[in-house]
Design an enzyme around this catalytic site. Structure first.
Site, PDB file in Angstrom:
ATOM      1  N   LYS B  94    -107.364 -29.305   9.522  1.00  9.94           N
ATOM      2  CA  LYS B  94    -108.610 -29.909   9.058  1.00  9.94           C
ATOM      3  C   LYS B  94    -108.605 -29.760   7.547  1.00  9.94           C
ATOM      4  O   LYS B  94    -108.745 -28.651   7.017  1.00  9.94           O
ATOM      5  CB  LYS B  94    -109.843 -29.226   9.662  1.00  9.94           C
ATOM      6  CG  LYS B  94    -111.138 -29.841   9.137  1.00  9.94           C
ATOM      7  CD  LYS B  94    -112.376 -29.057   9.492  1.00  9.94           C
ATOM      8  CE  LYS B  94    -113.543 -29.565   8.642  1.00  9.94           C
ATOM      9  NZ  LYS B  94    -114.771 -28.781   8.846  1.00  9.94           N
ATOM     10  N   ALA B 181    -120.150 -32.272   9.683  1.00 13.02           N
ATOM     11  CA  ALA B 181    -121.104 -31.703   8.728  1.00 13.02           C
ATOM     12  C   ALA B 181    -122.442 -32.417   8.720  1.00 13.02           C
ATOM     13  O   ALA B 181    -122.527 -33.639   8.805  1.00 13.02           O
ATOM     14  CB  ALA B 181    -120.564 -31.669   7.309  1.00 13.02           C
ATOM     15  N   GLY B 182    -123.484 -31.613   8.637  1.00 16.00           N
ATOM     16  CA  GLY B 182    -124.830 -32.123   8.438  1.00 16.00           C
ATOM     17  C   GLY B 182    -125.685 -32.172   9.687  1.00 16.00           C
ATOM     18  O   GLY B 182    -126.898 -32.338   9.597  1.00 16.00           O
ATOM     19  N   ALA B 203    -120.718 -26.786  13.456  1.00 16.53           N
ATOM     20  CA  ALA B 203    -120.616 -25.339  13.289  1.00 16.53           C
ATOM     21  C   ALA B 203    -122.019 -24.744  13.117  1.00 16.53           C
ATOM     22  O   ALA B 203    -122.590 -24.187  14.053  1.00 16.53           O
ATOM     23  CB  ALA B 203    -119.711 -24.978  12.105  1.00 16.53           C
TER      24      ALA B 203
END
Lengths: 67, 253
Positions: B94, B181-182, B203
């Site tokens: 990643k 993300a977000g 996450a």
């Protein structure tokens, strides 16, 4: 004696010390551990034959939690 | 989902950052039913990094996806990827190359450069990218196995700031699009899937919630729900009502 920079800290080590010795002084783990010598990866198969020279930077890394 | 030449049963990839204990991490991993999990590399003995999650991940039989989190240049990211390959015996990476620590937005120039080098070295490159459709196209063109646009900045929990850009990326990508993300809560994950993303990487939304295992369950269900809704095809948005009950045969009362 040889001076190495191990994970950012100066360390006096015996002359002729190998990468395997440096790793062994930090952890007994193997999986998830990687070593860089002056930024370049040292393959696991070369740990026992690679001898860091005076002033070289050794980074010993392991897995941590991360996104 | 086919990603990196392999078929996966789950479209939810979990990041392992931010959990308060390994027990909590394990409960969330199980609840999420994810198959791919990210880990980072840090110096041994740096006390702040906490225990290694690797034993837990291995015991659950999950696929380790190392990241290059914390890298600010292509050079650092390339070196980290090579170290990760050695540490985890995987070509998958990643790829994160961050532009600044306030936004944690990717640095597009360094990212593309690192991606090109790592693809040439045989890595399966999954780049964390901004929501720029042109950059996504460029990453695909250099051989990345997926593109992973942000919905909003890492840890921001705002969901998808720019739905249109994500749609544009999905519309033209021929590799999987993983929203990375977000995401703040389950509806954000469902929305990403409804827009046609192939998967999501989560996450903080799980690990920093009050009850990570329950949130992991919510995310698993949201990803499935969003995927089904995408496949089913939503009805158009209209200004006026459209009766769902037939008007023919109305009695004269």
């Amino acid at each position: 004696m040889t001076t190495l920079v191990v994970n950012g800290e100066r360390r006096e080590v015996a002359d002729g010390i190998t990468v395997a010795d440096v790793v062994g002084s930090l952890t007994a783990e193997q999986r998830g551990v990687a070593v860089a010598l002056d930024g370049e990866v040292v393959p696991r198969s070369d740990w026992s034959t690679t001898r860091p020279a005076e002033g070289q930077q050794v980074e010993v890394l392991r897995a941590v939690q991360g996104g | 989902m086919n990603l990196g030449g392999r078929d996966w049963g789950s479209r939810l990839i979990m990041g392992t950052g931010g959990f308060r204990s390994l027990e909590q991490l394990e409960a969330a991993l199980v609840a999420s039913a994810c198959e791919i999990v990210t880990v980072a590399l840090r110096r041994i003995d740096a006390n702040s990094t906490g225990p290694s999650p690797l034993e837990t991940i291995d015991r659950l039989g999950l696929f380790v996806l190392p990241n290059t989190a914390g890298c600010y240049t292509a050079r650092e990211a390339i070196r980290t990827a090579r170290l990760a390959r050695e540490a985890f015996a995987t070509d998958w990476i990643k790829l994160e190359v961050i532009g600044d620590d306030r936004t944690l937005h990717p640095d597009p120039v360094e990212l593309l450069s690192a991606a090109e080098t790592l693809v040439a070295e045989g890595f399966t490159v999954l780049p964390y990218t901004s929501d720029d459709p042109i950059l996504a196209r460029r990453l695909e063109a250099v051989g990345c196995a997926a593109v992973m646009p942000l919905g909003s900045p890492i840890g921001a929990g705002r969901g998808i700031d720019n739905l249109h850009n994500i749609r544009l990326i999905v519309e033209s990508a021929e590799v999987p699009v993983i929203l990375d993300a977000g995401i703040g809560t389950a509806s954000d994950a469902a929305q990403a899937m409804e827009l046609g993303c192939d998967g999501v990487l989560i996450a903080s939304a799980i690990s920093r919630s009050d009850d990570p295992a329950t949130m992991a369950t919510a995310m698993r269900l949201a990803v499935e729900a969003g995927r089904h809704a995408h496949l089913a095809g939503r009805i158009p948005r209209r200004l006026h009502a459209t009766a769902s009950t037939p008007t023919a045969g109305l009695p004269d009362l």
